[in-house]
Design an enzyme around this catalytic site. Structure first.
Site, PDB file in Angstrom:
ATOM      1  N   HIS A 178       0.841  -1.201   0.000  1.00  0.00           N
ATOM      2  CA  HIS A 178       0.000   0.000   0.000  1.00  0.00           C
ATOM      3  C   HIS A 178       0.879   1.255   0.000  1.00  0.00           C
ATOM      4  CE1 HIS A 178      -3.082   2.862   1.085  1.00  0.00           C
ATOM      5  NE2 HIS A 178      -4.011   1.923   1.140  1.00  0.00           N
ATOM      6  N   GLU A 246     -10.261  -5.622   2.637  1.00  0.00           N
ATOM      7  CA  GLU A 246      -8.807  -5.407   2.764  1.00  0.00           C
ATOM      8  C   GLU A 246      -8.263  -5.983   4.073  1.00  0.00           C
ATOM      9  OE1 GLU A 246      -6.488  -2.027   0.981  1.00  0.00           O
ATOM     10  OE2 GLU A 246      -6.784  -1.269   3.019  1.00  0.00           O
ATOM     11  N   ARG A 294     -20.892   7.124  -3.376  1.00  0.00           N
ATOM     12  CA  ARG A 294     -21.273   6.114  -2.401  1.00  0.00           C
ATOM     13  C   ARG A 294     -22.659   6.329  -1.797  1.00  0.00           C
ATOM     14  NH1 ARG A 294     -15.688   5.107   1.026  1.00  0.00           N
ATOM     15  NH2 ARG A 294     -14.764   3.587  -0.383  1.00  0.00           N
TER      16      ARG A 294
HETATM   17  N1  UDP Z   1     -17.362  -0.654  -6.057  1.00  0.00           N
HETATM   18  C1  UDP Z   1     -18.374  -0.434  -6.986  1.00  0.00           C
HETATM   19  N2  UDP Z   1     -19.484   0.250  -6.599  1.00  0.00           N
HETATM   20  C2  UDP Z   1     -19.659   0.720  -5.343  1.00  0.00           C
HETATM   21  C3  UDP Z   1     -18.625   0.503  -4.405  1.00  0.00           C
HETATM   22  C4  UDP Z   1     -17.486  -0.181  -4.802  1.00  0.00           C
HETATM   23  O1  UDP Z   1     -18.256  -0.829  -8.143  1.00  0.00           O
HETATM   24  O2  UDP Z   1     -20.685   1.324  -5.048  1.00  0.00           O
HETATM   25  C5  UDP Z   1     -16.184  -1.434  -6.467  1.00  0.00           C
HETATM   26  C6  UDP Z   1     -15.263  -0.642  -7.390  1.00  0.00           C
HETATM   27  O3  UDP Z   1     -14.569  -1.526  -8.234  1.00  0.00           O
HETATM   28  C7  UDP Z   1     -14.325  -0.014  -6.383  1.00  0.00           C
HETATM   29  C8  UDP Z   1     -14.152  -1.138  -5.386  1.00  0.00           C
HETATM   30  O4  UDP Z   1     -15.428  -1.759  -5.312  1.00  0.00           O
HETATM   31  O5  UDP Z   1     -13.100   0.409  -6.985  1.00  0.00           O
HETATM   32  C9  UDP Z   1     -13.692  -0.727  -3.980  1.00  0.00           C
HETATM   33  O6  UDP Z   1     -14.359   0.418  -3.540  1.00  0.00           O
HETATM   34  P1  UDP Z   1     -13.592   1.819  -3.433  1.00  0.00           P
HETATM   35  O7  UDP Z   1     -12.714   1.975  -4.628  1.00  0.00           O
HETATM   36  O8  UDP Z   1     -14.602   2.898  -3.191  1.00  0.00           O
HETATM   37  O9  UDP Z   1     -12.720   1.582  -2.125  1.00  0.00           O
HETATM   38  P2  UDP Z   1     -11.366   2.318  -1.702  1.00  0.00           P
HETATM   39  O10 UDP Z   1     -10.522   2.518  -2.922  1.00  0.00           O
HETATM   40  O11 UDP Z   1     -11.749   3.597  -1.067  1.00  0.00           O
HETATM   41  O12 UDP Z   1     -10.748   1.368  -0.730  1.00  0.00           O
END
Ligand code: UDP
Ligand code: MN
Length: 296
Positions: A178, A246, A294
Site C-alpha cells: 500500500h 482489505e 457512495r
Molecule cells: N465498487 C463499486 N461500486 C460501489 C462501491 C465499490 O463498483 O458502489 C467497487 C469498485 O470496483 C471499487 C471497489 O469496489 O473500486 C472498492 O471500492 P472503493 O474503490 O470505493 O474503495 P477504496 O478505494 O476507497 O478502498
C-alpha cells in the site's frame, strides 16, 4: 537479495525469476523474509518475462467491478488505459461485473483480448459491494476462469494505468504494498484490531492494498473463498472488519505468504509528495468522489 536456494522447491515462475532478474536496486527492499521478490523498476528484464510467459502459455483474467455510479465515473478510462499497459502480448480476458451491463462502454480491444460482462446485484451498502467481490470472484473462477486462464488479477476500478503493468507481476500468489504504508513502522498499519473479527491480527509483514491482488487461479480461488468465509462469519457475529475485504486480505496474506510482492509503483497515489524510489508509476489512483458515488 532473494536467495536462489529454494527456487527448485517453488513453482517454475520463481525459479525462472531468479535466473532472469538483475537485482540492481539498493535503495529499496527487494526481497521478503520468506524470499519472495518485491518487484521494483530496474530489477527485471521485461522482455525476458514476456518471452517466458508466452512460451509457458500464460493467459490472464482481469476482474473489475463497476457497480452503481462507479461505472460512469471510472470504467471507460480504466479499460482504455489497461489496453495501453496491462499484460500486452499475452491473452487477456476482462471480467466486468456490473448491475448495468448495457452501460459497459464499447472499447476497441487488441487481438487476443476480450471482454465478458457479468451481471451482479447492487448491494445497498458500499462496504458490501466491496466485500462481496470475494464471493463473486471465487464463483467465477470456478465456473469460467479456471477453464480459460492460467492467472487472475483483481482490480478496483478507480484507477488509471500509466505505465507497463506486465508479466513480471505474474506469480503464484501476488500482493501489493500500500502506497501509504510501505515506509511506515508496523505499529501504524491499519489491520483489524477487534479480536471478535476473523480479520483480527496483532502484527503482520506488510500492509497490503486490496485494490490489486492476483496469482494462479487456484491461489486466487483459495484467497477469495477464505476471505468470503471470514466476512460471512463476521456478519453472523455482528462485527465488520475495519477495512472490510482489505482487512481479511491482510489476514490471509499473513497466514499464507504471497510468493511475489508488488512495489507501490503498481498502484501509486500521486497526492503523495515526491519519493525518489518511485521511478515509474504503472497505475495511479483516480480521484475519489465518495460523497457522490457512495450515496445510495
Ligand atoms: N465498487 C463499486 N461500486 C460501489 C462501491 C465499490 O463498483 O458502489 C467497487 C469498485 O470496483 C471499487 C471497489 O469496489 O473500486 C472498492 O471500492 P472503493 O474503490 O470505493 O474503495 P477504496 O478505494 O476507497 O478502498
Ligand atoms: Mn478503490
Amino acid at each position: 537479495k532473494c536467495s536462489l536456494e529454494n527456487a527448485n522447491m517453488l513453482n517454475l515462475d520463481n525459479s525462472v525469476d531468479a535466473s532472469l532478474d538483475l537485482w540492481s536496486r539498493a535503495d529499496v527492499q527487494t526481497c521478503t523474509t520468506w524470499k519472495a521478490a518485491i518487484i521494483w523498476e530496474g530489477m527485471f528484464d521485461p522482455d525476458a518475462y514476456d518471452q517466458m510467459h508466452r512460451r509457458e502459455g500464460s493467459s490472464v483474467a482481469l476482474t473489475v467491478f463497476a457497480v452503481g455510479r462507479y461505472l460512469d465515473a471510472y470504467l471507460k478510462t480504466f479499460l482504455n488505459t489497461s489496453e495501453q499497459h496491462f499484460m500486452l502480448g499475452l491473452p487477456v480476458t476482462y471480467y466486468i461485473f456490473t448491475d448495468v451491463p448495457e452501460k459497459v462502454p464499447d472499447i476497441k480491444l487488441a487481438p487476443q483480448r476480450s471482454i465478458k460482462v457479468m451481471k451482479v446485484e447492487k448491494n445497498s451498502r458500499w462496504q458490501d459491494v466491496s466485500m462481496m467481490r470475494m464471493k463473486t470472484i471465487s464463483d467465477v473462477i470456478e465456473s469460467d476462469i479456471r477453464h480459460h486462464c492460467t492467472h487472475v488479477f483483481c482490480f478496483d476500478v478507480d484507477q488509471v494505468f500509466t505505465g507497463r503493468f506486465g508479466s513480471e507481476a505474474l506469480g503464484d500468489s501476488v500482493a501489493l504494498l500500500h502506497a501509504h504504508y510501505y515506509r511506515l513502522p508496523k505499529k501504524y498499519f491499519t489491520y483489524d484490531r477487534n479480536p471478535n473479527s476473523k480479520a483480527y491480527m496483532q502484527t503482520g509483514d506488510f500492509y497490503y492494498h486490496a485494490a490489486i491482488f492476483g496469482g494462479l487461479w487456484k491461489s486466487v480461488k483459495a484467497l477469495t473463498e477464505a476471505c468470503y468465509q471470514g466476512i460471512m462469519e463476521d456478519k453472523r457475529n455482528n462485527v465488520e472488519a475495519l477495512w472490510h475485504d482489505e482487512s481479511h486480505l491482510n489476514k490471509y496474506m499473513w497466514l499464507h505468504k504471497p510468493t511475489k510482492v508488488l512495489s507501490p509503483e503498481y498502484c501509486w497515489d500521486t497526492s503523495i509528495i515526491y519519493r525518489s524510489e518511485i521511478r515509474v508509476t504503472r497505475l495511479m489512483w483516480a480521484p475519489k468522489y465518495y460523497d457522490t458515488l457512495r450515496t445510495p
